[in-house]
Write a protein that holds these residues in place. Structure first.
Motif, PDB file in Angstrom:
ATOM      1  N   GLY A   1       0.819  -1.222   0.000  1.00 13.86           N
ATOM      2  CA  GLY A   1       0.000   0.000   0.000  1.00 13.86           C
ATOM      3  C   GLY A   1       0.852   1.272   0.000  1.00 13.86           C
ATOM      4  O   GLY A   1       0.641   2.166  -0.823  1.00 13.86           O
ATOM      5  N   HIS A   2       1.817   1.339   0.908  1.00 15.71           N
ATOM      6  CA  HIS A   2       2.674   2.533   0.953  1.00 15.71           C
ATOM      7  C   HIS A   2       3.470   2.670  -0.344  1.00 15.71           C
ATOM      8  O   HIS A   2       3.665   3.775  -0.850  1.00 15.71           O
ATOM      9  N   ALA A   3       3.934   1.527  -0.872  1.00 16.70           N
ATOM     10  CA  ALA A   3       4.711   1.579  -2.119  1.00 16.70           C
ATOM     11  C   ALA A   3       3.823   2.080  -3.268  1.00 16.70           C
ATOM     12  O   ALA A   3       4.271   2.851  -4.126  1.00 16.70           O
ATOM     13  N   ILE A   4       2.551   1.655  -3.268  1.00 17.41           N
ATOM     14  CA  ILE A   4       1.621   2.116  -4.316  1.00 17.41           C
ATOM     15  C   ILE A   4       1.390   3.627  -4.185  1.00 17.41           C
ATOM     16  O   ILE A   4       1.424   4.361  -5.170  1.00 17.41           O
ATOM     17  N   GLU A   5       1.183   4.086  -2.949  1.00 19.05           N
ATOM     18  CA  GLU A   5       0.991   5.531  -2.760  1.00 19.05           C
ATOM     19  C   GLU A   5       2.156   6.303  -3.371  1.00 19.05           C
ATOM     20  O   GLU A   5       1.968   7.275  -4.098  1.00 19.05           O
ATOM     21  N   LYS A   6       3.361   5.832  -3.072  1.00 18.73           N
ATOM     22  CA  LYS A   6       4.566   6.528  -3.512  1.00 18.73           C
ATOM     23  C   LYS A   6       4.761   6.405  -5.031  1.00 18.73           C
ATOM     24  O   LYS A   6       4.938   7.397  -5.724  1.00 18.73           O
ATOM     25  N   ALA A   7       4.688   5.145  -5.531  1.00 20.85           N
ATOM     26  CA  ALA A   7       4.967   4.913  -6.953  1.00 20.85           C
ATOM     27  C   ALA A   7       3.932   5.591  -7.845  1.00 20.85           C
ATOM     28  O   ALA A   7       4.223   5.955  -8.980  1.00 20.85           O
ATOM     29  N   ALA A   8       2.719   5.783  -7.335  1.00 19.08           N
ATOM     30  CA  ALA A   8       1.678   6.430  -8.150  1.00 19.08           C
ATOM     31  C   ALA A   8       1.611   7.932  -7.857  1.00 19.08           C
ATOM     32  O   ALA A   8       0.643   8.599  -8.226  1.00 19.08           O
ATOM     33  N   GLY A   9       2.622   8.456  -7.187  1.00 17.03           N
ATOM     34  CA  GLY A   9       2.679   9.898  -6.949  1.00 17.03           C
ATOM     35  C   GLY A   9       1.522  10.407  -6.099  1.00 17.03           C
ATOM     36  O   GLY A   9       1.048  11.511  -6.296  1.00 17.03           O
ATOM     37  N   TYR A  10       1.087   9.610  -5.139  1.00 19.70           N
ATOM     38  CA  TYR A  10       0.013   9.992  -4.195  1.00 19.70           C
ATOM     39  C   TYR A  10      -1.298  10.337  -4.904  1.00 19.70           C
ATOM     40  O   TYR A  10      -2.061  11.167  -4.453  1.00 19.70           O
ATOM     41  N   ARG A  11      -1.569   9.641  -6.018  1.00 19.48           N
ATOM     42  CA  ARG A  11      -2.874   9.895  -6.647  1.00 19.48           C
ATOM     43  C   ARG A  11      -3.981   9.073  -5.990  1.00 19.48           C
ATOM     44  O   ARG A  11      -5.157   9.394  -6.112  1.00 19.48           O
ATOM     45  N   HIS A  12      -3.599   7.979  -5.301  1.00 16.21           N
ATOM     46  CA  HIS A  12      -4.574   7.218  -4.533  1.00 16.21           C
ATOM     47  C   HIS A  12      -4.516   7.717  -3.100  1.00 16.21           C
ATOM     48  O   HIS A  12      -3.441   8.012  -2.599  1.00 16.21           O
TER      49      HIS A  12
END
Ligand code: ADP
Ligand code: ZN
Length: 348
Positions: free
Chosen positions: A239-250
């Motif tokens: 989850g944290h990696a997704i937040e970061k890798a997607a530039g906090y769009r989620h």
């Protein structure tokens, strides 16, 4: 009066539930020389009038969780003459709670504050546990303290004004409690996801209460996030990696839901979780209003974010993986392991 007592090692406090919390906060404030409500402009407009105290309204949004806002709050509080006979009331979502908690913990070396969380995620998670924080350009919640509130006051009916996306945000943490701790809770939520969007309080209020109870028990056993409390990180490594890798769009909860899907699949691939339990988890997750597509996530950026995860231990990446619904455990994996499973995990 409905309440739960949290026995945090640094001191016990009550979490109150129901529509009459507004009176209870006023009653508590009578024990202080003055009280101040800190809120954001949206929440202040909707619910500020329910408390007969002055309000400091902040700009809504994650951008407010900054050193600048702390400085502004400290000035404001000093001008109003807040001291150790004063009470600060944090009325709002996670942004207000984190920021007011942190400022209250350092202003005059700590003054009394209470939380009135008004988003689903803040009611089930952020409002309980005493974690405070602000963001800096180098990281989310990079600066923070553990500072338990003097009380938490939860009125689930305020969720009726929340947009759907904020309900989804909260459902991430709600489903997480079920998966790591409580199969009955998991089944109730899985069967009633719509009740959250329609705000059917007969379903939602007891679910919130149960989540708070679980979090309260875990925080009591492990205030500072070293042992048991780690199981609450299920869904959060990816989850944290997704937040970061997607530039906090989620938002956080969306990323946690996506992370739970990936971590559930990973647990299954590792032979830790049965097909039936994975299917149940996927079924619950897919009932939430969220687009689970991973095409926009760059594998390299995901891996790089995972390598820098603060939960990592002994050079390995720490995952909290479900063993069955209601039970999870920490599994340490190498970067190579994660790379090996990545394609399969996102494909499902
Ligand atoms: P979090 O989701 O982490 O709790 P915020 O504190 O940023 O995050 O709240 C999310 C948004 O929802 C903000 O714009 C805030 O003003 C708004 N909000 C908070 N509580 C309510 C509510 N009960 N009704 C409507 N909007 C709300
Ligand atoms: Zn979380």
């Amino acid at each position: 009066m409905d309440r739960i007592v949290v026995q945090a090692p640094s001191g016990a406090y009550n979490i109150h539930f129901g529509r009459d919390i507004w009176q209870q906060v006023q009653q508590m404030a009578r024990g202080y020389d003055q009280a101040l409500v800190v809120s954001d402009k949206n929440v202040a407009a909707l619910y500020g009038h329910r408390l007969p105290f002055p309000i400091s309204p902040l700009e809504p949004g994650e951008g407010t969780k900054s050193f600048e806002t702390i400085a502004a709050l400290v000035d404001d509080w000093a001008e109003r003459g807040l001291d150790r006979y004063s009470l600060v009331i944090a009325l709002g979502g996670g942004v207000v709670g984190d920021l007011v908690g942190l400022t209250a913990s350092v202003y005059r070396r700590g003054i009394a504050y209470v939380q009135i969380p008004t988003t689903l995620v803040a009611q089930v998670d952020g409002g309980v546990g005493g974690k405070t924080g602000i963001n800096t350009p180098r990281g989310k919640n990079l600066v923070g303290t553990f500072y338990q509130p003097w009380g938490v006051f939860i009125d689930p009916s305020v969720l009726s004004t929340l947009p759907d996306r904020e309900i989804t945000n909260g459902l991430g943490e709600v489903l997480k409690y079920g998966v790591v701790n409580d199969p009955a809770l998991f089944e109730v939520v899985r069967g009633h996801v719509d009740a959250f969007y329609e705000l059917d309080l007969e379903v939602v209020a007891p679910v919130i209460r149960r989540c708070v109870e679980i979090k309260g028990e875990i925080v009591a056993a492990d205030e500072r996030d070293r042992g048991l409390r780690r199981i609450l990180n299920h869904g959060h490594t990816f989850g944290h990696a997704i937040e970061k890798a997607a530039g906090y769009r989620h938002n956080h909860g969306e990323a946690v839901l996506m992370g739970m899907l990936l971590e559930g699949r990973l647990a299954h691939l590792l032979g830790l979780l049965s097909s039936a339990d994975l299917a149940a988890i996927e079924d619950a997750l897919f009932r939430v209003k969220l687009d689970y597509s991973f095409a926009h996530l760059d594998k390299g950026e995901m891996i790089s974010a995972l390598i820098h995860d603060k939960k990592n231990r002994k050079g390995s990446i720490s995952f909290i993986l479900p063993r069955e619904i209601g039970r999870a455990e920490e599994v340490l994996l190498s970067v190579e392991d994660v790379e090996k499973y990545w394609d399969e995990v996102i494909r499902g």
